[in-house]
Design an enzyme around this catalytic site. Structure first.
Site, mmCIF file in Angstrom:
data_model
loop_
_atom_site.group_PDB
_atom_site.id
_atom_site.type_symbol
_atom_site.label_atom_id
_atom_site.label_comp_id
_atom_site.label_asym_id
_atom_site.label_seq_id
_atom_site.Cartn_x
_atom_site.Cartn_y
_atom_site.Cartn_z
ATOM 1 N N SER A 46 28.495 39.630 53.441
ATOM 2 C CA SER A 46 29.452 38.958 54.240
ATOM 3 C C SER A 46 29.110 38.286 55.492
ATOM 4 C CB SER A 46 30.161 40.090 54.905
ATOM 5 O OG SER A 46 30.536 39.836 56.227
ATOM 6 N N GLY A 47 29.354 36.876 55.625
ATOM 7 C CA GLY A 47 28.768 36.103 56.588
ATOM 8 C C GLY A 47 28.889 36.899 58.017
ATOM 9 N N LEU A 48 30.306 37.495 58.381
ATOM 10 C CA LEU A 48 30.507 37.953 59.409
ATOM 11 C C LEU A 48 29.696 39.194 59.910
ATOM 12 C CD1 LEU A 48 32.410 38.760 61.831
ATOM 13 C CD2 LEU A 48 33.642 40.134 60.316
ATOM 14 N N ASP A 58 29.958 34.667 64.020
ATOM 15 C CA ASP A 58 30.531 34.148 62.757
ATOM 16 C C ASP A 58 30.987 32.634 62.585
ATOM 17 O OD1 ASP A 58 31.019 33.997 60.118
ATOM 18 O OD2 ASP A 58 32.734 35.302 59.925
ATOM 19 N N ASP A 85 28.718 35.298 50.705
ATOM 20 C CA ASP A 85 29.653 34.473 51.559
ATOM 21 C C ASP A 85 28.803 33.362 51.945
ATOM 22 O OD1 ASP A 85 31.279 33.812 53.331
ATOM 23 O OD2 ASP A 85 31.374 35.171 54.572
ATOM 24 N N ASP A 87 29.999 30.679 53.293
ATOM 25 C CA ASP A 87 30.906 30.063 54.321
ATOM 26 C C ASP A 87 31.390 28.707 53.710
ATOM 27 O OD1 ASP A 87 30.628 31.990 56.387
ATOM 28 O OD2 ASP A 87 29.069 31.312 57.479
ATOM 29 N N GLU A 114 34.254 28.375 51.051
ATOM 30 C CA GLU A 114 35.623 28.453 51.577
ATOM 31 C C GLU A 114 35.894 26.889 52.102
ATOM 32 O OE1 GLU A 114 34.404 31.209 54.539
ATOM 33 O OE2 GLU A 114 35.130 30.053 56.177
ATOM 34 N N LYS A 120 32.251 26.453 60.584
ATOM 35 C CA LYS A 120 33.458 27.179 60.335
ATOM 36 C C LYS A 120 33.575 28.269 61.675
ATOM 37 C CE LYS A 120 33.446 31.200 59.066
ATOM 38 N NZ LYS A 120 33.502 31.740 57.853
ATOM 39 N N ASN A 122 35.084 32.334 62.127
ATOM 40 C CA ASN A 122 35.724 33.690 61.282
ATOM 41 C C ASN A 122 37.239 33.591 61.145
ATOM 42 O OD1 ASN A 122 36.960 36.489 61.543
ATOM 43 N ND2 ASN A 122 35.162 36.640 60.388
ATOM 44 N N SER A 123 37.751 33.770 60.036
ATOM 45 C CA SER A 123 39.241 33.555 59.798
ATOM 46 C C SER A 123 40.243 34.220 60.629
ATOM 47 C CB SER A 123 39.580 33.932 58.217
ATOM 48 O OG SER A 123 38.606 33.098 57.387
ATOM 49 N N ARG A 157 37.073 29.784 47.734
ATOM 50 C CA ARG A 157 37.919 30.527 48.640
ATOM 51 C C ARG A 157 38.989 29.527 49.273
ATOM 52 N NH1 ARG A 157 35.544 34.228 53.467
ATOM 53 N NH2 ARG A 157 37.025 33.521 55.186
ATOM 54 N N HIS A 188 42.769 34.205 50.598
ATOM 55 C CA HIS A 188 42.666 34.939 51.783
ATOM 56 C C HIS A 188 43.644 35.063 52.866
ATOM 57 C CE1 HIS A 188 40.466 37.510 54.483
ATOM 58 N NE2 HIS A 188 39.754 36.797 55.343
HETATM 59 C C1 SPV Z 1 33.212 37.761 55.737
HETATM 60 O O1 SPV Z 1 33.049 38.956 55.701
HETATM 61 O O2 SPV Z 1 32.416 37.212 56.449
HETATM 62 C C2 SPV Z 1 34.363 37.169 55.382
HETATM 63 C C3 SPV Z 1 35.604 37.783 55.327
HETATM 64 O O3 SPV Z 1 34.176 35.744 55.074
HETATM 65 S S1 SPV Z 1 36.527 37.498 56.461
HETATM 66 O O4 SPV Z 1 35.840 37.827 57.743
HETATM 67 O O5 SPV Z 1 37.707 38.207 56.497
HETATM 68 O O6 SPV Z 1 36.689 35.997 57.001
HETATM 69 MG MG MG Z 2 32.596 34.882 56.161
#
Ligand code: SPV
Ligand code: MG
Length: 293
Positions: A46-48, A58, A85, A87, A114, A120, A122-123, A157, A188
């Site tokens: 996971s990027g986050l 993130d 991930d 990104d 994505e 980017k 975080n979503s 994504r 997502h």
């Molecule tokens: C992550 O886990 O870094 C993701 C999922 O990309 S989210 O945080 O929901 O974007």
């Molecule tokens: Mg991410």
């Protein structure tokens, strides 16, 4: 740690099998080893969570080489197939294909890109999630496919629902990304109910396998995803959040109690840590390789 023979093939089987599959988030060697011990067959880098564990936000504050380093450690410590991930690919097609090639070298099984720009965000943070142009993003996907081919699973994504566009936009993008060579689609959503992603799955009809991240619609039982023909569920950040909660609790108690006597039953034993990271293998290797005198 023994590695699965072919991580990419293992991830492909997880994503394409008719059964619902699960990828567990990990963000370093330790969390990757714990996920493997728990029985997960694949990991989400996971990027986050990687950002958080490095002390970054993130928002592409961690560099692509930071991510590659972490993924290498996760592969070494777990031996599991890892979907990384990636990104938005850290730039244009050229940065994306370089990232993919380096991830493959370090033992990754797949990369997820994505359709946003660099940097980017975080979503789940704020409302500014400008989408990449469809053709330009398709070029990023094609460049990755032309570079890493079947050796690395490519997940496209779609952030259209996150960005506030509707199902039509999401489906149009899915068609384009499939044509560009993606192996699977990650759709997502930031809603607390899964209606958007279930509607997408219903319309999409599994033209490519569908991957989801139910972080916000976490109450939905996985049976709903099985019924909808979803391929893979990513538990995207829960090892990192468990670590935050656990470390915060223990730090708070140690400072308040000025003692570690009370917390001993609430932390992992050192023996557990030694077992997890295979200290017994090192002892056996010492027997074999160190001089006896
Ligand atoms: C992550 O886990 O870094 C993701 C999922 O990309 S989210 O945080 O929901 O974007
Ligand atoms: Mg991410």
């Amino acid at each position: 740690i023994g590695r699965v023979d072919d991580p990419t093939d293992a991830l492909r089987r997880l994503i394409t099998s008719p059964d619902l599959s699960f990828l567990m988030e990990a963000h370093d060697g330790l969390s990757a080893a714990i996920a493997r011990q728990a029985g997960f067959a694949g990991l989400w880098a996971s990027g986050l969570s990687i950002s958080a564990s490095l002390g970054y936000r993130d928002a592409n504050e961690a560099s692509w080489t930071d991510v590659v380093e972490v993924v290498g450690r996760m592969a070494d410590a777990s031996g599991l197939p890892i979907l990384v991930d990636g990104d938005s690919g850290f730039g244009n097609f050229n940065n994306a294909r370089l990232l993919a090639a380096k991830l493959l070298q370090r033992g990754a099984a797949g990369v997820c890109l994505e359709d946003k720009g660099f940097p980017k965000m975080n979503s789940f943070v704020g409302d500014r999630h400008p989408l990449a142009d469809i053709d330009e993003f398709s070029g990023r996907l094609k460049a990755v496919k032309d570079t890493t081919g079947d050796d690395l699973i490519l997940v496209a994504r779609i952030e259209a629902l996150i960005a506030g566009y509707g199902l039509e936009e999401a489906l149009m993008r899915a068609e384009a990304y499939a044509a560009a060579g993606a192996d699977a689609i990650l759709i997502h959503s930031r809603k607390s109910v899964p209606d958007e992603i279930l509607a997408f799955a219903d319309q999409w009809q599994n033209k490519l396998p569908v991957v989801i991240v139910p972080t916000k619609y976490y109450k939905t039982p996985v049976a709903a995803y099985r019924d909808a023909g979803i391929s893979t569920v990513i538990w995207a950040n829960h090892a990192m959040r468990a670590a935050v909660a656990g470390m915060r609790q223990i730090c708070g108690r140690i400072i308040a109690e000025e003692s570690i006597a009370g917390i001993e039953p609430d932390v992992a034993t050192l023996d557990e840590v030694f077992r997890l990271l295979g200290y017994d293998e090192l002892a056996a290797a010492e027997e074999r390789y160190l001089p006896k005198h």
